[in-house]
Design an enzyme around this catalytic site. Structure first.
Site, PDB file in Angstrom:
ATOM      1  N   LYS A  90       5.247 -11.107   8.919  1.00 23.84           N
ATOM      2  CA  LYS A  90       5.121 -12.437   9.536  1.00 23.84           C
ATOM      3  C   LYS A  90       3.925 -12.529  10.483  1.00 23.84           C
ATOM      4  O   LYS A  90       4.059 -12.814  11.673  1.00 23.84           O
ATOM      5  CB  LYS A  90       6.392 -12.838  10.296  1.00 23.84           C
ATOM      6  CG  LYS A  90       7.622 -12.934   9.415  1.00 23.84           C
ATOM      7  CD  LYS A  90       8.809 -13.515  10.175  1.00 23.84           C
ATOM      8  CE  LYS A  90      10.081 -13.532   9.367  1.00 23.84           C
ATOM      9  NZ  LYS A  90      10.691 -12.197   9.199  1.00 23.84           N
TER      10      LYS A  90
HETATM   11  P1  5BU Z   1      20.316 -10.471   6.533  1.00 25.95           P
HETATM   12  O1  5BU Z   1      20.906  -9.203   7.040  1.00 25.95           O
HETATM   13  O2  5BU Z   1      20.586 -10.708   5.037  1.00 25.95           O
HETATM   14  O3  5BU Z   1      20.667 -11.654   7.374  1.00 25.95           O
HETATM   15  O4  5BU Z   1      18.743 -10.210   6.668  1.00 25.95           O
HETATM   16  C1  5BU Z   1      17.794 -11.166   6.323  1.00 25.95           C
HETATM   17  C2  5BU Z   1      16.404 -10.566   6.330  1.00 25.95           C
HETATM   18  O5  5BU Z   1      15.464 -11.572   5.980  1.00 25.95           O
HETATM   19  C3  5BU Z   1      15.951 -10.023   7.675  1.00 25.95           C
HETATM   20  O6  5BU Z   1      15.103  -8.919   7.424  1.00 25.95           O
HETATM   21  C4  5BU Z   1      15.156 -11.152   8.284  1.00 25.95           C
HETATM   22  O7  5BU Z   1      14.121 -10.683   9.123  1.00 25.95           O
HETATM   23  C5  5BU Z   1      14.563 -11.812   7.066  1.00 25.95           C
HETATM   24  N1  5BU Z   1      14.336 -13.267   7.205  1.00 25.95           N
HETATM   25  C6  5BU Z   1      15.354 -14.168   7.413  1.00 25.95           C
HETATM   26  O8  5BU Z   1      16.521 -13.794   7.504  1.00 25.95           O
HETATM   27  N2  5BU Z   1      15.065 -15.503   7.503  1.00 25.95           N
HETATM   28  C7  5BU Z   1      13.822 -15.989   7.417  1.00 25.95           C
HETATM   29  O9  5BU Z   1      13.615 -17.197   7.476  1.00 25.95           O
HETATM   30  C8  5BU Z   1      12.780 -15.029   7.199  1.00 25.95           C
HETATM   31  C9  5BU Z   1      13.074 -13.707   7.098  1.00 25.95           C
HETATM   32 BR1  5BU Z   1      11.053 -15.605   7.051  1.00 25.95          BR
END
Ligand code: 5BU
Length: 254
Positions: A90
């Site tokens: 990012k």
């Molecule tokens: P989760 O554990 O499935 O909630 O992780 C989601 C991943 O995707 C995590 O590494 C976030 O940094 C990433 N992410 C997100 O959740 N939402 C966004 O809008 C973006 C990245 Br860009």
């Protein structure tokens, strides 16, 4: 709607082409996001889930025992299981600074990450800066057109302007982080985080949709799953479930 294979034919960027072909060949639109803080744990999850995924999304700066050896091992797993690597860095600064963050420091991201992402907030200079470093290596850039978290500001005109920045750079921008399909252009791949087998959220604003909704109804292309997989007792079995759900939703919309 075109198949992943048909879209692979039309892509100009080689990273996008490779990902779409791999998805079709391996029959998976699942990206795993093993957000753990030790190198050994990261490699373990990656080895277990590797057969089910097209892509791993990393946060290399959360690893407490980082060493270049981790990258070598990750690349070995990439070859063993046939997936690609997306560093969720990012970037969000001026072109001159992001160039250094992309290529220098201790991570040398451009040397191993097939794709990275960037915020559009600094304007097109961020794309120019990353492109100068990444394009000759065939890398691809994903722009954050939307986010999954509650109350985020990437909406409306901001999203529209981000899409325009992508259209202006179709050779290097390969797609979007988005909650739904953006643009009727087969060139751009839609990647969606915030995915679980049941809808809901966490207590820090994350919001979850199911693979059926994201791929089947919203027309996105790749589901990104973190805790839903690495937080499970058996990450390999869980990854298989997400892969099946994601692929079923893709076939259903064709
Ligand atoms: P989760 O554990 O499935 O909630 O992780 C989601 C991943 O995707 C995590 O590494 C976030 O940094 C990433 N992410 C997100 O959740 N939402 C966004 O809008 C973006 C990245 Br860009």
């Amino acid at each position: 709607m075109s198949t992943y294979a048909e879209r692979a034919e039309q892509c100009t960027n080689q990273t996008a082409k490779k990902l779409l072909s791999l998805m079709e060949e391996k029959k998976t639109n699942l990206a795993v996001s093993p957000d753990v803080t030790s190198a050994a744990e990261l490699l373990d999850i990656l080895d277990k889930t590797g057969p089910e995924i097209c892509l791993v999304k990393t946060h290399i700066d959360i690893i407490t025992d980082f060493s270049p050896e981790l990258i070598n091992k990750m690349v070995e797993l990439k070859e063993k299981h046939n997936f690609m690597i997306f560093e969720d860095r990012k970037f969000a600064d001026i072109g001159n600074t992001v160039q250094m963050q992309y290529a220098q420091g201790i991570y040398h991201i451009v040397d191993w990450a097939d794709m990275v992402n960037a915020h559009a907030v600094p304007g097109p200079g961020i794309i120019d800066g990353l492109k100068e470093v990444g394009e000759s290596k065939g890398r691809g850039l994903i722009l954050l057109a939307e986010m999954s978290s509650e109350g985020n500001l990437a909406t409306g005109e901001y999203t529209e302007k981000t899409l325009q920045m992508a259209k202006d750079n179709p050779d290097f921008v390969i797609g979007f982080i988005t909650m739904k399909k953006q643009l009727d252009d087969p060139n751009f791949i839609n990647f969606t985080p915030g995915v679980k087998l049941v809808e809901g959220g966490d207590d820090l604003g994350q919001q979850y949709n199911t693979p059926a909704k994201v791929i089947g109804e919203q027309g996105s292309d790749v589901i990104i799953v973190g805790r839903g997989i690495y937080g499970a007792d058996d990450p390999a079995a869980e990854a298989k479930k997400y892969r099946e759900e994601g692929w079923k939703a893709y076939e259903g919309r064709l």
